[in-house]
Design an enzyme around this catalytic site. Structure first.
Site, PDB file in Angstrom:
ATOM      1  N   SER A 169      34.436  43.835  45.693  1.00  0.00           N
ATOM      2  CA  SER A 169      35.688  43.181  45.327  1.00  0.00           C
ATOM      3  C   SER A 169      36.789  43.533  46.334  1.00  0.00           C
ATOM      4  CB  SER A 169      36.066  43.554  43.894  1.00  0.00           C
ATOM      5  OG  SER A 169      37.076  42.709  43.403  1.00  0.00           O
ATOM      6  N   ASP A 266      30.147  35.021  38.420  1.00  0.00           N
ATOM      7  CA  ASP A 266      31.410  35.696  38.732  1.00  0.00           C
ATOM      8  C   ASP A 266      32.584  34.789  38.368  1.00  0.00           C
ATOM      9  OD1 ASP A 266      33.569  37.078  39.866  1.00  0.00           O
ATOM     10  OD2 ASP A 266      32.331  37.842  41.498  1.00  0.00           O
ATOM     11  N   HIS A 299      30.948  39.612  38.021  1.00  0.00           N
ATOM     12  CA  HIS A 299      31.673  40.352  39.044  1.00  0.00           C
ATOM     13  C   HIS A 299      31.387  41.855  38.979  1.00  0.00           C
ATOM     14  CE1 HIS A 299      34.834  40.574  42.061  1.00  0.00           C
ATOM     15  NE2 HIS A 299      35.344  41.611  41.415  1.00  0.00           N
TER      16      HIS A 299
END
Length: 324
Positions: A169, A266, A299
């Site tokens: 991320s 995600d 995610h």
């Protein structure tokens, strides 16, 4: 009448609040956001860990597999944690357990970087913290280096011909900027980055599922530096958009190999972001090996669900990437 410390001047969901006095509050972090100590003498899950101070503002947690023998050299993995550049820590439980597993499963010395967060500092300062950490790691490649706070694990066991960067991320965004900088500036002792791993990288591209109310966009709008001349919107900034007209050519990425991992489910960083980034690297003429992996999860799932089959597949892909 409310005091300056009671007046909220900026708030991003529950990630952070900024008060008129300048105080920053993080009312909610994320699962696993609990400080845990390292294990410098008694290995945890087959790995020793310890904390080191790199500079007045930068520190790291180091990981060394328990079965490392005297004189054995291991690849070095520099890891940058996620959290939108505004939350999380290398010392929190989720990140600690994950990097501990990376060290064990990949058989590497791992350096998990603790950098400062926005909004207390601006985004370029975060990049400087991460570069400081990377330069410190590279300083261990030669005994004659003048750095005084060297670490014996890195000096004795680091194989500096095999240095890797990885991040999830926001950490993927940091990996991008460190790899780009390494393409134009020398690391200490002329260390080269062998490979960079981008997992769900925090990039924003116009016209790719941009949800103005989504977490990624709302955070960036509130922490991006003042817009440079000629930029139409925050997502045109080369800090968050490596395909921006203002961004340097991806052909300058300073590594030999790239692995991009994206999640099909995600809901924070859309799958199309990773696809566009991979296409951009290919179109740039970058001269290296490029791999792309899609996992059937959301995610950064592997940090909170490491026991799943997709997390195991992802870990195996990382291991193959590092050791081939």
């Amino acid at each position: 009448m409310a005091s300056g410390d009671d007046v909220v001047v900026k708030e991003v969901d529950a990630y952070f609040r900024v008060y008129k006095s300048g105080r920053v509050e993080r009312p909610y972090n994320v699962p696993g956001a609990l400080y845990v100590p390292p294990s410098p003498e008694n290995a945890s899950a087959g790995v020793f860990s310890k904390d080191v101070t790199i500079s007045p503002h930068v520190s790291a947690r180091l990981y060394l597999p328990e079965n490392t023998t005297a004189g054995q050299k291991l690849p070095v993995l520099v890891y940058y944690h996620g959290g939108g550049l505004v939350v999380q820590s290398a010392f929190f439980n989720g990140n600690h357990c994950y990097v501990n597993s990376l060290s064990s499963e990949l058989n590497v010395i791992a350096v998990s970087v603790e950098y400062r967060l926005a909004p207390e500092v601006d985004v370029p300062t975060i990049y400087e913290d991460c570069w400081t950490a990377l330069q410190w790691v590279a300083s261990h490649a030669e005994d004659k280096s003048t750095v005084v706070n060297k670490d014996s694990w890195l000096t004795n066991h680091g194989n500096f011909s095999r240095v890797f960067l990885a991040g999830d991320s926001a950490g993927g965004n940091l990996v991008y900027h460190m790899t780009m900088r390494a393409g134009k500036e020398n690391l200490n002792n002329e260390v080269k980055i062998t490979g960079s791993i981008f997992a769900y990288p925090y990039f924003l591209f116009p016209n790719i599922d941009i949800d103005e109310e989504g977490q990624a966009n709302k955070i960036w709008v509130n922490i991006c530096p003042p817009l440079e001349s000629g930029l139409v919107s925050p997502v045109d900034s080369p800090l968050i958009n490596p395909l921006s007209e203002k961004a340097p050519s991806l052909s300058r990425l300073g590594c030999s190999r790239i692995l991009v991992c994206m999640g099909k489910k995600d809901d924070i960083i859309p799958l199309g972001v990773g696809v566009r980034f991979v296409e951009g690297v290919k179109e740039s003429g970058w001269d290296g090996e490029l791999e792309y992996l899609e996992v059937d999860e959301g995610h950064a799932f592997q940090i909170c669900k490491p026991e799943t089959e997709e997390a195991k597949r992802m870990m195996k892909c990382y291991a193959d990437f590092v050791h081939r």
